[in-house]
Write a protein that holds these residues in place. Structure first.
Motif, PDB file in Angstrom:
ATOM      1  N   LYS A   1     -47.394-126.315   7.555  1.00 44.76           N
ATOM      2  CA  LYS A   1     -48.589-126.933   8.139  1.00 44.76           C
ATOM      3  C   LYS A   1     -48.732-126.533   9.609  1.00 44.76           C
ATOM      4  O   LYS A   1     -49.831-126.177  10.072  1.00 44.76           O
ATOM      5  CB  LYS A   1     -48.503-128.456   8.004  1.00 44.76           C
ATOM      6  N   VAL A   2     -47.617-126.610  10.338  1.00 43.07           N
ATOM      7  CA  VAL A   2     -47.644-126.229  11.759  1.00 43.07           C
ATOM      8  C   VAL A   2     -47.997-124.749  11.912  1.00 43.07           C
ATOM      9  O   VAL A   2     -48.831-124.377  12.749  1.00 43.07           O
ATOM     10  CB  VAL A   2     -46.270-126.514  12.415  1.00 43.07           C
ATOM     11  N   ALA A   3     -47.381-123.896  11.081  1.00 39.66           N
ATOM     12  CA  ALA A   3     -47.639-122.455  11.158  1.00 39.66           C
ATOM     13  C   ALA A   3     -49.088-122.137  10.818  1.00 39.66           C
ATOM     14  O   ALA A   3     -49.706-121.267  11.442  1.00 39.66           O
ATOM     15  CB  ALA A   3     -46.686-121.710  10.228  1.00 39.66           C
ATOM     16  N   VAL A   4     -49.642-122.839   9.830  1.00 31.41           N
ATOM     17  CA  VAL A   4     -51.029-122.597   9.417  1.00 31.41           C
ATOM     18  C   VAL A   4     -51.994-123.006  10.526  1.00 31.41           C
ATOM     19  O   VAL A   4     -52.945-122.271  10.844  1.00 31.41           O
ATOM     20  CB  VAL A   4     -51.346-123.352   8.112  1.00 31.41           C
ATOM     21  N   ILE A   5     -51.759-124.176  11.126  1.00 29.07           N
ATOM     22  CA  ILE A   5     -52.630-124.630  12.226  1.00 29.07           C
ATOM     23  C   ILE A   5     -52.586-123.621  13.372  1.00 29.07           C
ATOM     24  O   ILE A   5     -53.622-123.213  13.919  1.00 29.07           O
ATOM     25  CB  ILE A   5     -52.212-126.030  12.716  1.00 29.07           C
ATOM     26  N   GLY A   6     -51.362-123.213  13.753  1.00 29.42           N
ATOM     27  CA  GLY A   6     -51.228-122.212  14.808  1.00 29.42           C
ATOM     28  C   GLY A   6     -51.877-120.900  14.420  1.00 29.42           C
ATOM     29  O   GLY A   6     -52.552-120.250  15.227  1.00 29.42           O
ATOM     30  N   GLY A   7     -51.690-120.493  13.152  1.00 31.83           N
ATOM     31  CA  GLY A   7     -52.257-119.241  12.673  1.00 31.83           C
ATOM     32  C   GLY A   7     -53.777-119.230  12.710  1.00 31.83           C
ATOM     33  O   GLY A   7     -54.390-118.227  13.086  1.00 31.83           O
ATOM     34  N   VAL A   8     -54.388-120.341  12.330  1.00 34.26           N
ATOM     35  CA  VAL A   8     -55.851-120.440  12.351  1.00 34.26           C
ATOM     36  C   VAL A   8     -56.374-120.298  13.780  1.00 34.26           C
ATOM     37  O   VAL A   8     -57.353-119.570  14.036  1.00 34.26           O
ATOM     38  CB  VAL A   8     -56.309-121.778  11.732  1.00 34.26           C
ATOM     39  N   LEU A   9     -55.721-120.979  14.730  1.00 37.73           N
ATOM     40  CA  LEU A   9     -56.135-120.884  16.134  1.00 37.73           C
ATOM     41  C   LEU A   9     -55.969-119.462  16.662  1.00 37.73           C
ATOM     42  O   LEU A   9     -56.835-118.939  17.372  1.00 37.73           O
ATOM     43  CB  LEU A   9     -55.315-121.861  16.988  1.00 37.73           C
ATOM     44  N   ILE A  10     -54.858-118.832  16.297  1.00 38.10           N
ATOM     45  CA  ILE A  10     -54.575-117.475  16.767  1.00 38.10           C
ATOM     46  C   ILE A  10     -55.574-116.478  16.188  1.00 38.10           C
ATOM     47  O   ILE A  10     -56.098-115.614  16.911  1.00 38.10           O
ATOM     48  CB  ILE A  10     -53.129-117.080  16.387  1.00 38.10           C
ATOM     49  N   ILE A  11     -55.860-116.591  14.897  1.00 35.19           N
ATOM     50  CA  ILE A  11     -56.833-115.691  14.267  1.00 35.19           C
ATOM     51  C   ILE A  11     -58.215-115.893  14.875  1.00 35.19           C
ATOM     52  O   ILE A  11     -58.958-114.932  15.131  1.00 35.19           O
ATOM     53  CB  ILE A  11     -56.872-115.911  12.743  1.00 35.19           C
ATOM     54  N   GLY A  12     -58.566-117.153  15.143  1.00 29.20           N
ATOM     55  CA  GLY A  12     -59.852-117.438  15.773  1.00 29.20           C
ATOM     56  C   GLY A  12     -59.962-116.786  17.141  1.00 29.20           C
ATOM     57  O   GLY A  12     -60.983-116.159  17.471  1.00 29.20           O
ATOM     58  N   ALA A  13     -58.890-116.909  17.947  1.00 30.96           N
ATOM     59  CA  ALA A  13     -58.883-116.297  19.281  1.00 30.96           C
ATOM     60  C   ALA A  13     -58.940-114.780  19.181  1.00 30.96           C
ATOM     61  O   ALA A  13     -59.625-114.111  19.967  1.00 30.96           O
ATOM     62  CB  ALA A  13     -57.628-116.730  20.043  1.00 30.96           C
ATOM     63  N   PHE A  14     -58.250-114.223  18.200  1.00 31.20           N
ATOM     64  CA  PHE A  14     -58.246-112.772  17.989  1.00 31.20           C
ATOM     65  C   PHE A  14     -59.650-112.276  17.641  1.00 31.20           C
ATOM     66  O   PHE A  14     -60.112-111.258  18.173  1.00 31.20           O
ATOM     67  CB  PHE A  14     -57.272-112.419  16.863  1.00 31.20           C
ATOM     68  N   LEU A  15     -60.349-112.999  16.768  1.00 34.09           N
ATOM     69  CA  LEU A  15     -61.701-112.600  16.371  1.00 34.09           C
ATOM     70  C   LEU A  15     -62.680-112.709  17.532  1.00 34.09           C
ATOM     71  O   LEU A  15     -63.579-111.873  17.685  1.00 34.09           O
ATOM     72  CB  LEU A  15     -62.171-113.460  15.197  1.00 34.09           C
ATOM     73  N   ILE A  16     -62.502-113.741  18.349  1.00 32.56           N
ATOM     74  CA  ILE A  16     -63.349-113.879  19.545  1.00 32.56           C
ATOM     75  C   ILE A  16     -63.169-112.665  20.454  1.00 32.56           C
ATOM     76  O   ILE A  16     -64.134-112.105  20.993  1.00 32.56           O
ATOM     77  CB  ILE A  16     -63.016-115.183  20.298  1.00 32.56           C
TER      78      ILE A  16
END
Length: 512
Positions: free
Chosen positions: A201-216
């Motif tokens: 759960k922690v990894a997924v939450i972090g992963g979603v934020l990281i992917i979002g920042a990467f796409l931005i």
């Protein structure tokens, strides 16, 4: 739990956080009294000069390697509080954050000898504070996220887990690749098995934020034609300079890409002519009989560049196996495989993924030992780690000496150059003029090349801009005398300043 106990526990928790933060800030900042803050390589110096407006005349958020979100924050700070060197402050602040996070976990959850031993390991971060590098900062943020999650999962501390997600995001913002090369292996080997559902759960939450920042970040570059072209060109240029198999004397390559003698000779010196477009560079990078470095060459590369590290990591692997710390051993093996992959397919040693990962592996290895139950072991480890920290302090002193000498040499050269001119700096000579002091900027106006070749602002500023700076005849060139003698048949600048021995600058007007 009674209200009194709850209040006392809350006060104790707050006090421990505050104490760790104060210790982190005071200890690390006191380091600056004795040692100046220095960047390890030129990349950070260039990004600082982009961010603070040295090149463009105004603060800039496109820092190439660093995410546009972090760049935008720096741009805002430089715009409204320009007298502070925010890029260096950011790097220092993030190292302090790592130190604080690790120290808080140690103080809160460890006791006696183990607390001292792990604190000594944490003290080794002062070495990287004295030679800042954005990849190191990113790597240590990722490692600190792993350590925070290790203690958070073990002790069911939700707030610490939430903070670890912030560390993950910060790591990816500073350099996405560093997070990718460090966190996943350690998550698989150490974190996943503690509490599988919660860790995922922690990894997924972090992963979603990281992917979002990467796409931005990707959208920001692709949505701006100037920066998209620059990013594409810079990536293509990097793949060419990193390709160990490229043979510039290959007749088929010369004919196919229509490379002349000037193209090939200057390229061998990392200077790109106008004939080398982005498309040609991409073809050039892939045009070889063997597109990737062999396993044998990969191993040789690793041992050639980081011999000491390679010996240490193999010895650490053997110790882990002998002491039956199989999780650490598996992590080391996966780490070595990752290195081999990056060397083989990137044609270079990604050596900055090495030290943060080693730091974390050693930290978690020592944490697993029963040092509180063995006085002889705790004394041995304390003595060994203390010697290691002292060795680091010695290296910091050496680094300080060389930095001060280099900075003095740069100032000596700058004083001999007329003011109110913009000087083109030969890429093979830029080490004479790029100072690594984190809080100092060049006193003269220099136009650097290398990975700043085809920098968008340069194209707009100079109507006659050429990716081959030797073809910008009307602009003064500064170059070392040795490189001038080697390259002068391809240099067409009318005014040339050569750097001689003992930093003596000699102006020359070249007859065509």
């Amino acid at each position: 739990m009674s209200i009194n106990n709850l209040i006392n526990n809350s006060i104790q928790t707050m006090s421990s956080r505050a104490a760790c933060l104060i210790v982190s800030i005071v200890f690390l900042l006191s380091n600056f009294i004795f040692y100046p803050v220095v960047f390890e390589q030129n990349d950070d110096v260039i990004m600082k000069l982009i961010a603070n407006g040295y090149f463009t005349g105004q603060a800039e958020s496109h820092l190439v390697f660093i995410n546009i979100i972090a760049g935008s924050i720096l741009k805002f700070l430089y715009t409204y509080i320009p007298r502070i060197e925010w890029y260096a402050v950011m790097q220092i602040g993030l190292i302090i954050t790592v130190f604080f996070s690790n120290l808080y976990c140690i103080i809160k959850y460890e006791t006696n000898a183990k607390r001292l031993i792990l604190t000594l390991i944490n003290l080794s971060l002062i070495y990287f504070l004295s030679r800042l590098q954005f990849s190191y900062v990113s790597g240590f943020l990722a490692i600190s996220a792993v350590i925070s999650q290790f203690y958070g999962l073990t002790n069911d501390n939700k707030k610490l887990l939430a903070f670890s997600v912030v560390l993950m995001l910060l790591s990816s913002l500073i350099r996405f690749e560093m997070f990718f090369f460090t966190y996943p292996i350690l998550f698989i080997t150490f974190l996943f098995k503690i509490k599988k559902v919660l860790s995922v759960k922690v990894a997924v939450i972090g992963g979603v934020l990281i992917i979002g920042a990467f796409l931005i970040n990707q959208f920001s570059y692709k949505n701006n034609p100037d920066w998209k072209n620059y990013q594409d060109y810079n990536k293509a240029r990097g793949t060419v300079t990193n390709n160990l198999n490229l043979n510039l004397d290959d007749k088929n390559l010369i004919q196919t890409l229509k490379l002349n003698d000037e193209d090939r000779f200057l390229l061998s010196n990392y200077i790109f002519t106008e004939n080398l477009t982005t498309e040609k560079l991409k073809k050039l990078a892939s045009y070889s009989k063997e597109s990737h470095v062999s396993i044998e060459k990969s191993v040789v590369s690793i041992y050639s560049y980081v011999t000491a590290y390679s010996i240490v990591i193999i010895a650490f692997l053997l110790v882990s196996l002998i002491t039956r710390r199989f999780t650490v051993a598996i992590a080391i093996l996966l780490h070595i495989i990752m290195i081999l992959i990056t060397v083989r397919f990137s044609n270079m040693v990604q050596y900055r993924i090495l030290y943060p990962t080693l730091f974390c592996l050693l930290f978690l290895y020592l944490q697993s030992l029963k040092t509180d139950e063995s006085k002889s072991l705790s004394v041995f480890l304390t003595a060994s780690l203390s010697i290691f920290v002292l060795i680091q302090v010695r290296d910091i002193k050496k680094n300080t000496f060389f930095n001060i000498r280099a900075q003095n040499n740069i100032r000596e050269i700058e004083m001999q150059l007329p003011k109110n001119k913009a000087y083109l700096v030969d890429p093979t000579s830029n080490y004479f003029l790029i100072g690594r002091s984190a809080f100092e900027n060049p006193e003269r106006k220099f136009v650097f090349f290398g990975w700043l070749t085809n920098f968008p602002t340069n194209k707009k500023t100079y109507p006659d801009y050429n990716s081959n700076l030797y073809r910008m005849a009307e602009h003064p060139l500064i170059i070392s005398n040795m490189n001038y003698n080697k390259l002068k048949s391809f240099i067409f600048n009318k005014t040339i300043y050569t750097i001689q021995e003992k930093n003596i600058v000699v102006p020359t007007v070249k007859t065509q």
